[in-house]
Enzyme design. Structure first.
Site, PDB file in Angstrom:
ATOM      1  N   GLY A  11      21.786  41.452 -30.808  1.00 55.29           N
ATOM      2  CA  GLY A  11      20.538  40.910 -30.292  1.00 55.29           C
ATOM      3  C   GLY A  11      19.894  41.861 -29.302  1.00 55.29           C
ATOM      4  O   GLY A  11      20.582  42.488 -28.495  1.00 55.29           O
ATOM      5  N   VAL A  24      18.248  59.640 -23.403  1.00 53.61           N
ATOM      6  CA  VAL A  24      17.549  60.765 -24.030  1.00 53.61           C
ATOM      7  C   VAL A  24      17.214  61.840 -22.998  1.00 53.61           C
ATOM      8  O   VAL A  24      17.494  63.027 -23.196  1.00 53.61           O
ATOM      9  CB  VAL A  24      16.268  60.276 -24.745  1.00 53.61           C
ATOM     10  CG1 VAL A  24      15.404  61.461 -25.180  1.00 53.61           C
ATOM     11  CG2 VAL A  24      16.636  59.424 -25.954  1.00 53.61           C
ATOM     12  N   ARG A  72      22.164  43.362 -37.719  1.00 55.24           N
ATOM     13  CA  ARG A  72      23.575  43.001 -37.903  1.00 55.24           C
ATOM     14  C   ARG A  72      24.122  43.791 -39.088  1.00 55.24           C
ATOM     15  O   ARG A  72      23.384  44.168 -39.997  1.00 55.24           O
ATOM     16  CB  ARG A  72      23.706  41.502 -38.187  1.00 55.24           C
ATOM     17  CG  ARG A  72      22.944  40.607 -37.210  1.00 55.24           C
ATOM     18  CD  ARG A  72      23.590  40.533 -35.850  1.00 55.24           C
ATOM     19  NE  ARG A  72      22.860  39.625 -34.967  1.00 55.24           N
ATOM     20  CZ  ARG A  72      23.188  39.383 -33.708  1.00 55.24           C
ATOM     21  NH1 ARG A  72      24.249  39.984 -33.178  1.00 55.24           N
ATOM     22  NH2 ARG A  72      22.477  38.545 -32.974  1.00 55.24           N
ATOM     23  N   CYS A  73      25.411  44.040 -39.085  1.00 53.20           N
ATOM     24  CA  CYS A  73      25.988  44.831 -40.183  1.00 53.20           C
ATOM     25  C   CYS A  73      27.417  44.377 -40.460  1.00 53.20           C
ATOM     26  O   CYS A  73      28.366  44.800 -39.795  1.00 53.20           O
ATOM     27  CB  CYS A  73      25.954  46.322 -39.831  1.00 53.20           C
ATOM     28  SG  CYS A  73      26.521  47.396 -41.176  1.00 53.20           S
ATOM     29  N   ASP A 103      29.082  41.884 -26.891  1.00 60.43           N
ATOM     30  CA  ASP A 103      30.507  41.823 -27.208  1.00 60.43           C
ATOM     31  C   ASP A 103      30.826  42.333 -28.605  1.00 60.43           C
ATOM     32  O   ASP A 103      31.729  43.162 -28.796  1.00 60.43           O
ATOM     33  CB  ASP A 103      30.985  40.374 -27.049  1.00 60.43           C
ATOM     34  CG  ASP A 103      32.469  40.212 -27.295  1.00 60.43           C
ATOM     35  OD1 ASP A 103      32.840  39.691 -28.366  1.00 60.43           O
ATOM     36  OD2 ASP A 103      33.268  40.613 -26.420  1.00 60.43           O
ATOM     37  N   THR A 125      22.745  42.463 -23.143  1.00 65.04           N
ATOM     38  CA  THR A 125      22.669  41.139 -23.746  1.00 65.04           C
ATOM     39  C   THR A 125      22.129  40.164 -22.715  1.00 65.04           C
ATOM     40  O   THR A 125      22.547  40.189 -21.560  1.00 65.04           O
ATOM     41  CB  THR A 125      24.040  40.653 -24.252  1.00 65.04           C
ATOM     42  OG1 THR A 125      23.967  39.247 -24.547  1.00 65.04           O
ATOM     43  CG2 THR A 125      25.137  40.861 -23.230  1.00 65.04           C
ATOM     44  N   ASP A 127      22.746  37.136 -22.597  1.00 63.55           N
ATOM     45  CA  ASP A 127      23.699  36.038 -22.383  1.00 63.55           C
ATOM     46  C   ASP A 127      24.543  36.199 -21.115  1.00 63.55           C
ATOM     47  O   ASP A 127      25.059  35.212 -20.596  1.00 63.55           O
ATOM     48  CB  ASP A 127      24.638  35.921 -23.586  1.00 63.55           C
ATOM     49  CG  ASP A 127      23.904  35.587 -24.872  1.00 63.55           C
ATOM     50  OD1 ASP A 127      22.818  34.989 -24.794  1.00 63.55           O
ATOM     51  OD2 ASP A 127      24.416  35.933 -25.955  1.00 63.55           O
ATOM     52  N   ASP A 129      27.511  37.284 -20.876  1.00 66.12           N
ATOM     53  CA  ASP A 129      28.787  36.661 -21.246  1.00 66.12           C
ATOM     54  C   ASP A 129      29.956  37.640 -21.298  1.00 66.12           C
ATOM     55  O   ASP A 129      30.989  37.345 -21.891  1.00 66.12           O
ATOM     56  CB  ASP A 129      28.650  35.954 -22.596  1.00 66.12           C
ATOM     57  CG  ASP A 129      28.226  36.910 -23.719  1.00 66.12           C
ATOM     58  OD1 ASP A 129      27.882  38.068 -23.424  1.00 66.12           O
ATOM     59  OD2 ASP A 129      28.224  36.477 -24.887  1.00 66.12           O
ATOM     60  N   ARG A 154       7.320  21.646 -15.726  1.00 60.58           N
ATOM     61  CA  ARG A 154       7.282  20.677 -14.626  1.00 60.58           C
ATOM     62  C   ARG A 154       5.864  20.127 -14.439  1.00 60.58           C
ATOM     63  O   ARG A 154       5.674  18.931 -14.174  1.00 60.58           O
ATOM     64  CB  ARG A 154       7.763  21.311 -13.329  1.00 60.58           C
ATOM     65  CG  ARG A 154       7.708  20.350 -12.133  1.00 60.58           C
ATOM     66  CD  ARG A 154       8.186  20.968 -10.838  1.00 60.58           C
ATOM     67  NE  ARG A 154       9.629  21.128 -10.825  1.00 60.58           N
ATOM     68  CZ  ARG A 154      10.264  22.280 -10.978  1.00 60.58           C
ATOM     69  NH1 ARG A 154       9.574  23.400 -11.144  1.00 60.58           N
ATOM     70  NH2 ARG A 154      11.576  22.338 -10.957  1.00 60.58           N
ATOM     71  N   ARG A 171      24.659  31.272 -25.886  1.00 55.53           N
ATOM     72  CA  ARG A 171      25.824  30.932 -26.719  1.00 55.53           C
ATOM     73  C   ARG A 171      26.773  30.019 -25.926  1.00 55.53           C
ATOM     74  O   ARG A 171      26.375  28.961 -25.467  1.00 55.53           O
ATOM     75  CB  ARG A 171      26.520  32.206 -27.197  1.00 55.53           C
ATOM     76  CG  ARG A 171      25.653  33.072 -28.097  1.00 55.53           C
ATOM     77  CD  ARG A 171      26.434  34.165 -28.782  1.00 55.53           C
ATOM     78  NE  ARG A 171      27.035  35.094 -27.847  1.00 55.53           N
ATOM     79  CZ  ARG A 171      27.783  36.131 -28.220  1.00 55.53           C
ATOM     80  NH1 ARG A 171      28.033  36.332 -29.496  1.00 55.53           N
ATOM     81  NH2 ARG A 171      28.293  36.960 -27.312  1.00 55.53           N
ATOM     82  N   GLY A 185      14.650  25.045  -9.699  1.00 54.37           N
ATOM     83  CA  GLY A 185      14.684  23.718  -9.090  1.00 54.37           C
ATOM     84  C   GLY A 185      14.944  22.586 -10.065  1.00 54.37           C
ATOM     85  O   GLY A 185      14.472  21.458  -9.862  1.00 54.37           O
ATOM     86  N   ARG A 211      12.167   6.597  -5.984  1.00 51.65           N
ATOM     87  CA  ARG A 211      11.555   7.123  -4.758  1.00 51.65           C
ATOM     88  C   ARG A 211      10.219   7.830  -5.044  1.00 51.65           C
ATOM     89  O   ARG A 211       9.691   8.566  -4.215  1.00 51.65           O
ATOM     90  CB  ARG A 211      12.511   8.064  -4.026  1.00 51.65           C
ATOM     91  CG  ARG A 211      12.836   9.376  -4.686  1.00 51.65           C
ATOM     92  CD  ARG A 211      13.660  10.256  -3.718  1.00 51.65           C
ATOM     93  NE  ARG A 211      13.798  11.617  -4.177  1.00 51.65           N
ATOM     94  CZ  ARG A 211      14.810  12.081  -4.882  1.00 51.65           C
ATOM     95  NH1 ARG A 211      15.816  11.261  -5.207  1.00 51.65           N
ATOM     96  NH2 ARG A 211      14.845  13.344  -5.253  1.00 51.65           N
ATOM     97  N   ARG A 243      11.455  14.545 -23.318  1.00 54.78           N
ATOM     98  CA  ARG A 243      11.060  15.556 -24.298  1.00 54.78           C
ATOM     99  C   ARG A 243      12.044  16.725 -24.276  1.00 54.78           C
ATOM    100  O   ARG A 243      12.724  16.954 -23.277  1.00 54.78           O
ATOM    101  CB  ARG A 243       9.646  16.059 -24.003  1.00 54.78           C
ATOM    102  CG  ARG A 243       8.567  14.982 -24.158  1.00 54.78           C
ATOM    103  CD  ARG A 243       8.380  14.583 -25.616  1.00 54.78           C
ATOM    104  NE  ARG A 243       7.396  13.531 -25.785  1.00 54.78           N
ATOM    105  CZ  ARG A 243       6.093  13.735 -25.940  1.00 54.78           C
ATOM    106  NH1 ARG A 243       5.629  14.982 -25.915  1.00 54.78           N
ATOM    107  NH2 ARG A 243       5.271  12.730 -26.113  1.00 54.78           N
ATOM    108  N   ARG A 252      14.190  36.595 -25.256  1.00 55.39           N
ATOM    109  CA  ARG A 252      14.616  37.960 -25.540  1.00 55.39           C
ATOM    110  C   ARG A 252      13.513  38.987 -25.269  1.00 55.39           C
ATOM    111  O   ARG A 252      13.789  40.167 -25.078  1.00 55.39           O
ATOM    112  CB  ARG A 252      15.037  38.091 -27.010  1.00 55.39           C
ATOM    113  CG  ARG A 252      16.327  37.372 -27.343  1.00 55.39           C
ATOM    114  CD  ARG A 252      16.886  37.925 -28.643  1.00 55.39           C
ATOM    115  NE  ARG A 252      18.060  37.201 -29.077  1.00 55.39           N
ATOM    116  CZ  ARG A 252      19.282  37.410 -28.619  1.00 55.39           C
ATOM    117  NH1 ARG A 252      19.476  38.322 -27.686  1.00 55.39           N
ATOM    118  NH2 ARG A 252      20.297  36.703 -29.069  1.00 55.39           N
TER     119      ARG A 252
END
Length: 319
Positions: A11, A24, A72-73, A103, A125, A127, A129, A154, A171, A185, A211, A243, A252
């Site tokens: 990603g 470079v 992806r491969c 990762d 990434t 994420d 993670d 909001r 993820r 917040g 309140r 909602r 991203r």
């Protein structure tokens, strides 16, 4: 080290272009040729490789995405695919490889390193993670994107007296939800690392409504499950119209923050320096605001620790 190759895989993340630019220009400064590999490992297998120069990376430090593109491969994950990649590297005379990604990308790079290809990895990434580093490139830009979205949501939630679940990426890692929830917040934060009580969320909504509060923002990490099911349960228990906003891939994109650009520039520079010093099988990262390098095996096996203290602070501040 006469020729260095650079690729981005998995990603995309804001700041990748800043890292490519750094790789470079540092290579050229050190009189080393630099080859850009398009479409990640997929492009490596197919020989989608071209020489880069100073102009190749002009005017990209502020741009999101990756100018080398990504893909992806599955073939690269096979033994035959790995052998094919090594052959292409040798055909193009690449002496060392710099790999940008998360990762899964690191695991592929580790296989190349084990096969004798000098390889350095840069964590890119949204994420956040990866356990060995405090932050990954792109994470804080994604957080800023989510915080901006929370502010807009909001406004409309207050106008209609609604609760709103904002589902974010990550993820199985709840860092985007945690950081953006605290900074934005949010009244409730739901992450995979902490078992949540739906009744506690509902109680907050009811107490806030009693309140005079007109909105309730819930930051929910995608790894938690179906946001619409959570929304349905909240509506049934509180009567509050709820909602769901799934931010998706908007997280991203966008202009990387100054922090992501600086981190990417430092890591790109360091990656080239390590290769020129005959280092290999290393992952770059940030620990306690210091740039570090760690053996890839160790980096991949370092468990991600969730910041429970920050989570508790967010709960205290959202009463």
């Amino acid at each position: 080290m006469k020729i260095i190759g650079v690729l981005t895989s998995g990603g995309d993340a804001p700041g990748m272009n800043a890292a490519i630019r750094s790789v470079v220009r540092t290579s050229i400064y050190n009189q080393t040729r630099i080859l850009g590999i398009k479409q990640g490992y997929n492009g490596l297998l197919n020989g989608e490789i071209e020489e880069m120069n100073l102009s190749s990376v002009a005017d990209i430090i502020h741009r999101g995405g990756t100018m080398l593109r990504s893909a992806r491969c599955d073939e690269f994950k096979t033994e035959e695919g790995l052998k094919k990649a090594i052959n292409v590297i040798k055909i193009f005379g690449i002496d060392g490889l710099i790999v940008l990604g998360g990762d899964g990308t690191f695991k592929g790079a580790n296989n190349l390193s084990d096969a004798g290809i000098p390889t350095i990895c840069i964590p890119c990434t949204i994420d956040n993670d990866m356990g060995y580093t405090d932050y990954t490139i792109g994470f804080f830009t994604a957080v800023e994107t989510v915080v901006d979205a929370i502010s807009k949501i909001r406004d409309t939630s207050t106008s209609h007296g609604r609760a709103n679940i904002v589902e974010v990426m990550g993820r199985e890692c709840g860092d985007i939800a945690l950081y953006s929830g605290l900074a934005g917040g949010a009244e409730s934060i739901i992450v995979p690392e902490v078992e949540f009580d739906i009744d506690e969320v509902c109680r907050k909504i009811i107490q806030g409504r009693n309140r005079g509060k007109l909105h309730h923002i819930i930051a929910l990490a995608e790894g938690i499950g179906n946001a619409y099911e959570v929304a349905k349960e909240i509506e049934e228990k509180t009567g509050a119209e709820t909602r769901v906003t799934i931010l998706g891939h908007i997280q991203r994109g966008g202009t990387p923050t100054a922090f992501d650009r600086i981190m990417a520039s430092k890591m790109g520079n360091k990656a080239v320096e390590l290769l020129l010093s005959n280092e290999s099988g290393k992952a770059l990262g940030i620990k306690c605001n210091e740039l570090i390098s760690m053996d890839l095996d160790k980096a991949l096996n370092t468990k991600k620790e969730f910041d429970k203290n920050m989570y508790d602070i967010a709960k205290i501040l959202s009463i």
